[in-house]
Design a protein around this motif. Sequence first.
Motif, PDB file in Angstrom:
ATOM      1  N   ILE A 191       0.824  -1.209   0.000  1.00  0.00           N
ATOM      2  CA  ILE A 191       0.000   0.000   0.000  1.00  0.00           C
ATOM      3  C   ILE A 191       0.856   1.256   0.000  1.00  0.00           C
ATOM      4  O   ILE A 191       0.622   2.191  -0.780  1.00  0.00           O
ATOM      5  CB  ILE A 191      -0.948  -0.010   1.217  1.00  0.00           C
ATOM      6  CG1 ILE A 191      -1.931  -1.183   1.107  1.00  0.00           C
ATOM      7  CG2 ILE A 191      -1.711   1.307   1.325  1.00  0.00           C
ATOM      8  CD1 ILE A 191      -2.783  -1.390   2.337  1.00  0.00           C
ATOM      9  N   VAL A 192       1.881   1.295   0.857  1.00  0.00           N
ATOM     10  CA  VAL A 192       2.713   2.494   0.999  1.00  0.00           C
ATOM     11  C   VAL A 192       3.480   2.799  -0.277  1.00  0.00           C
ATOM     12  O   VAL A 192       3.567   3.956  -0.712  1.00  0.00           O
ATOM     13  CB  VAL A 192       3.676   2.338   2.200  1.00  0.00           C
ATOM     14  CG1 VAL A 192       4.728   3.447   2.198  1.00  0.00           C
ATOM     15  CG2 VAL A 192       2.900   2.359   3.502  1.00  0.00           C
ATOM     16  N   LYS A 193       4.039   1.777  -0.905  1.00  0.00           N
ATOM     17  CA  LYS A 193       4.829   2.028  -2.117  1.00  0.00           C
ATOM     18  C   LYS A 193       3.953   2.561  -3.255  1.00  0.00           C
ATOM     19  O   LYS A 193       4.450   3.246  -4.160  1.00  0.00           O
ATOM     20  CB  LYS A 193       5.544   0.764  -2.564  1.00  0.00           C
ATOM     21  CG  LYS A 193       4.667  -0.263  -3.239  1.00  0.00           C
ATOM     22  CD  LYS A 193       5.485  -1.381  -3.852  1.00  0.00           C
ATOM     23  CE  LYS A 193       4.589  -2.349  -4.626  1.00  0.00           C
ATOM     24  NZ  LYS A 193       5.354  -3.409  -5.314  1.00  0.00           N
ATOM     25  N   THR A 194       2.635   2.273  -3.181  1.00  0.00           N
ATOM     26  CA  THR A 194       1.712   2.783  -4.204  1.00  0.00           C
ATOM     27  C   THR A 194       1.263   4.203  -3.890  1.00  0.00           C
ATOM     28  O   THR A 194       1.189   5.053  -4.785  1.00  0.00           O
ATOM     29  CB  THR A 194       0.474   1.864  -4.303  1.00  0.00           C
ATOM     30  OG1 THR A 194       0.897   0.532  -4.564  1.00  0.00           O
ATOM     31  CG2 THR A 194      -0.447   2.340  -5.410  1.00  0.00           C
ATOM     32  N   LEU A 195       0.984   4.484  -2.616  1.00  0.00           N
ATOM     33  CA  LEU A 195       0.443   5.784  -2.242  1.00  0.00           C
ATOM     34  C   LEU A 195       1.517   6.864  -2.108  1.00  0.00           C
ATOM     35  O   LEU A 195       1.248   8.035  -2.385  1.00  0.00           O
ATOM     36  CB  LEU A 195      -0.332   5.669  -0.922  1.00  0.00           C
ATOM     37  CG  LEU A 195      -1.575   4.777  -0.944  1.00  0.00           C
ATOM     38  CD1 LEU A 195      -2.209   4.741   0.441  1.00  0.00           C
ATOM     39  CD2 LEU A 195      -2.579   5.283  -1.977  1.00  0.00           C
ATOM     40  N   ILE A 196       2.704   6.489  -1.656  1.00  0.00           N
ATOM     41  CA  ILE A 196       3.763   7.480  -1.402  1.00  0.00           C
ATOM     42  C   ILE A 196       4.808   7.391  -2.507  1.00  0.00           C
ATOM     43  O   ILE A 196       5.549   6.408  -2.611  1.00  0.00           O
ATOM     44  CB  ILE A 196       4.416   7.259  -0.029  1.00  0.00           C
ATOM     45  CG1 ILE A 196       3.365   7.389   1.069  1.00  0.00           C
ATOM     46  CG2 ILE A 196       5.556   8.247   0.197  1.00  0.00           C
ATOM     47  CD1 ILE A 196       3.897   7.153   2.458  1.00  0.00           C
ATOM     48  N   THR A 197       4.846   8.414  -3.318  1.00  0.00           N
ATOM     49  CA  THR A 197       5.798   8.456  -4.436  1.00  0.00           C
ATOM     50  C   THR A 197       6.878   9.505  -4.242  1.00  0.00           C
ATOM     51  O   THR A 197       7.780   9.605  -5.073  1.00  0.00           O
ATOM     52  CB  THR A 197       5.039   8.740  -5.747  1.00  0.00           C
ATOM     53  OG1 THR A 197       4.310   9.974  -5.615  1.00  0.00           O
ATOM     54  CG2 THR A 197       4.071   7.609  -6.071  1.00  0.00           C
ATOM     55  N   ASP A 198       6.781  10.279  -3.168  1.00  0.00           N
ATOM     56  CA  ASP A 198       7.789  11.309  -2.899  1.00  0.00           C
ATOM     57  C   ASP A 198       9.102  10.652  -2.471  1.00  0.00           C
ATOM     58  O   ASP A 198       9.155   9.989  -1.427  1.00  0.00           O
ATOM     59  CB  ASP A 198       7.290  12.245  -1.796  1.00  0.00           C
ATOM     60  CG  ASP A 198       8.215  13.436  -1.567  1.00  0.00           C
ATOM     61  OD1 ASP A 198       9.301  13.465  -2.182  1.00  0.00           O
ATOM     62  OD2 ASP A 198       7.856  14.334  -0.781  1.00  0.00           O
ATOM     63  N   PRO A 199      10.194  10.819  -3.243  1.00  0.00           N
ATOM     64  CA  PRO A 199      11.456  10.149  -2.903  1.00  0.00           C
ATOM     65  C   PRO A 199      12.110  10.680  -1.636  1.00  0.00           C
ATOM     66  O   PRO A 199      12.987  10.030  -1.073  1.00  0.00           O
ATOM     67  CB  PRO A 199      12.338  10.418  -4.133  1.00  0.00           C
ATOM     68  CG  PRO A 199      11.767  11.655  -4.757  1.00  0.00           C
ATOM     69  CD  PRO A 199      10.301  11.612  -4.481  1.00  0.00           C
ATOM     70  N   THR A 200      11.705  11.868  -1.176  1.00  0.00           N
ATOM     71  CA  THR A 200      12.330  12.446   0.017  1.00  0.00           C
ATOM     72  C   THR A 200      11.748  11.867   1.309  1.00  0.00           C
ATOM     73  O   THR A 200      12.332  12.038   2.375  1.00  0.00           O
ATOM     74  CB  THR A 200      12.146  13.971   0.032  1.00  0.00           C
ATOM     75  OG1 THR A 200      10.742  14.286   0.063  1.00  0.00           O
ATOM     76  CG2 THR A 200      12.765  14.598  -1.213  1.00  0.00           C
ATOM     77  N   MET A 201      10.620  11.198   1.236  1.00  0.00           N
ATOM     78  CA  MET A 201       9.990  10.635   2.440  1.00  0.00           C
ATOM     79  C   MET A 201      10.653   9.316   2.824  1.00  0.00           C
ATOM     80  O   MET A 201      11.069   8.532   1.966  1.00  0.00           O
ATOM     81  CB  MET A 201       8.490  10.432   2.216  1.00  0.00           C
ATOM     82  CG  MET A 201       7.722  11.712   1.999  1.00  0.00           C
ATOM     83  SD  MET A 201       5.935  11.462   1.962  1.00  0.00           S
ATOM     84  CE  MET A 201       5.618  11.062   3.672  1.00  0.00           C
ATOM     85  N   ASP A 202      10.762   9.085   4.114  1.00  0.00           N
ATOM     86  CA  ASP A 202      11.388   7.872   4.638  1.00  0.00           C
ATOM     87  C   ASP A 202      10.357   6.734   4.631  1.00  0.00           C
ATOM     88  O   ASP A 202       9.647   6.508   5.606  1.00  0.00           O
ATOM     89  CB  ASP A 202      11.905   8.125   6.048  1.00  0.00           C
ATOM     90  CG  ASP A 202      12.744   6.975   6.571  1.00  0.00           C
ATOM     91  OD1 ASP A 202      12.832   5.949   5.879  1.00  0.00           O
ATOM     92  OD2 ASP A 202      13.307   7.108   7.679  1.00  0.00           O
ATOM     93  N   LYS A 203      10.304   6.004   3.518  1.00  0.00           N
ATOM     94  CA  LYS A 203       9.307   4.947   3.372  1.00  0.00           C
ATOM     95  C   LYS A 203       9.540   3.806   4.349  1.00  0.00           C
ATOM     96  O   LYS A 203       8.586   3.208   4.850  1.00  0.00           O
ATOM     97  CB  LYS A 203       9.316   4.411   1.943  1.00  0.00           C
ATOM     98  CG  LYS A 203       8.744   5.365   0.908  1.00  0.00           C
ATOM     99  CD  LYS A 203       8.673   4.692  -0.452  1.00  0.00           C
ATOM    100  CE  LYS A 203       8.116   5.641  -1.503  1.00  0.00           C
ATOM    101  NZ  LYS A 203       8.047   5.011  -2.837  1.00  0.00           N
ATOM    102  N   SER A 204      10.794   3.487   4.632  1.00  0.00           N
ATOM    103  CA  SER A 204      11.074   2.363   5.532  1.00  0.00           C
ATOM    104  C   SER A 204      10.537   2.635   6.932  1.00  0.00           C
ATOM    105  O   SER A 204       9.983   1.734   7.576  1.00  0.00           O
ATOM    106  CB  SER A 204      12.582   2.097   5.591  1.00  0.00           C
ATOM    107  OG  SER A 204      13.276   3.200   6.140  1.00  0.00           O
ATOM    108  N   PHE A 205      10.661   3.882   7.395  1.00  0.00           N
ATOM    109  CA  PHE A 205      10.118   4.236   8.716  1.00  0.00           C
ATOM    110  C   PHE A 205       8.597   4.152   8.701  1.00  0.00           C
ATOM    111  O   PHE A 205       7.985   3.610   9.633  1.00  0.00           O
ATOM    112  CB  PHE A 205      10.571   5.642   9.102  1.00  0.00           C
ATOM    113  CG  PHE A 205       9.899   6.179  10.330  1.00  0.00           C
ATOM    114  CD1 PHE A 205      10.218   5.684  11.580  1.00  0.00           C
ATOM    115  CD2 PHE A 205       8.925   7.169  10.229  1.00  0.00           C
ATOM    116  CE1 PHE A 205       9.590   6.170  12.728  1.00  0.00           C
ATOM    117  CE2 PHE A 205       8.300   7.658  11.364  1.00  0.00           C
ATOM    118  CZ  PHE A 205       8.628   7.160  12.611  1.00  0.00           C
ATOM    119  N   ILE A 206       7.977   4.678   7.646  1.00  0.00           N
ATOM    120  CA  ILE A 206       6.517   4.656   7.547  1.00  0.00           C
ATOM    121  C   ILE A 206       6.001   3.224   7.519  1.00  0.00           C
ATOM    122  O   ILE A 206       5.054   2.868   8.235  1.00  0.00           O
ATOM    123  CB  ILE A 206       6.058   5.432   6.292  1.00  0.00           C
ATOM    124  CG1 ILE A 206       6.428   6.907   6.420  1.00  0.00           C
ATOM    125  CG2 ILE A 206       4.554   5.272   6.081  1.00  0.00           C
ATOM    126  CD1 ILE A 206       6.187   7.712   5.164  1.00  0.00           C
TER     127      ILE A 206
END
Length: 365
Positions: free
Chosen positions: A216-231
């Motif tokens: 879900i996160v990899k689809t909704l969050i496309t901003d490269p500056t956001m820390d996806k691993s933490f989210i």
Amino acid sequence: MKTKIIKTLRFIGLGFLEPLIRLISGEEPQKNASLFLKKAILPVASIFIFVLIWHTGATALYNSEASARIEKARTEQGEAAATAMKACIESGDISCQPNTLPSPAKVWAAYKALWADHVQIAQKKEEFQSKVAATNEQRAAQGLAPITYTGRPSFVDQIGTSLKTVAAGFLLAMFIAVPIGIIMGLSDSLRTAFNWLIQIFKPVSPVVWLLLVFMIVKTLITDPTMDKSFIISFISVGLCAMWATLVNTSMGVASVDKDYINVAKVLKLNIGQNIFKIILPASLPLIFTGLRITVSVAWMVLIAIELLAQSPGLGSFVWEEFQNGANDSNAKIIVAMFVIGTIGFLLDRIMLSVQNLMTFNKTTA
């Protein structure tokens, strides 16, 4: 004064020292000496016994592995190779040391090495920040992001990252589970209708939650500056850990004394007043029991989630040391194990202290 000290010790989870305080004050010497022996001396003695058994077991495993290496060298290369292997092991050469369960002394040495590494990295960070301070001021004036230190995190830094992640996951679990639990507790129909959902999702493995959140996160969050691993990590932790709070909140609200509900009706309280003045105060003991379980579960699954997601933190540290396979890697893993257990215990004590502060005992009210 004595009473205040005893209450403080009980509040912070050190109630086992109460007999010592009473013994020092001269109150029932024989009885309090016996209680102090039972509650304090025996646990300390058990620690020494544990360390002794650990040392004995580690030594036996070390000798067994050393003998196996010497015998293997003798079988494959002859007596001269076996003699050379024995001499190498006895010399302490890292290249030929058995890599098995580390002794307490090796674990202590690994802890000191990790702390020294943290001090060194902290010094490098300070030097870096002082070098780029002027540049960062100029970038801030221009509306640009500051230059940050991107070097290797220390063991202490990874502890901080794990604590930040578990705190975010716990807050997410609380903000989801408590309101839903209150709503379900107020309605028998809703509890019956959605009980199947709780029973199905409650035992789901952290691995499955992690994969679902990742999709879900990899689809909704496309901003490269956001820390996806933490989210991904903190959402997975929250979804894994929230069920105990949800169930306990629902049970707490549903089991509120009917006399309280009748008083609310007599006073003609609206739904908001009823929840915040009657339902929540009466339900807090069970809600906090659920929150304590949630904290423990969140901390436990966090390590597994960090390990699987390869996100920064103690789980990632343990996996990297396991993959590293260095001579002191096992000792560092044991250090991490003790740190994880100690932090889990402290988190539970903190929640218990908050619970004692915010709830009351009906027998003494």
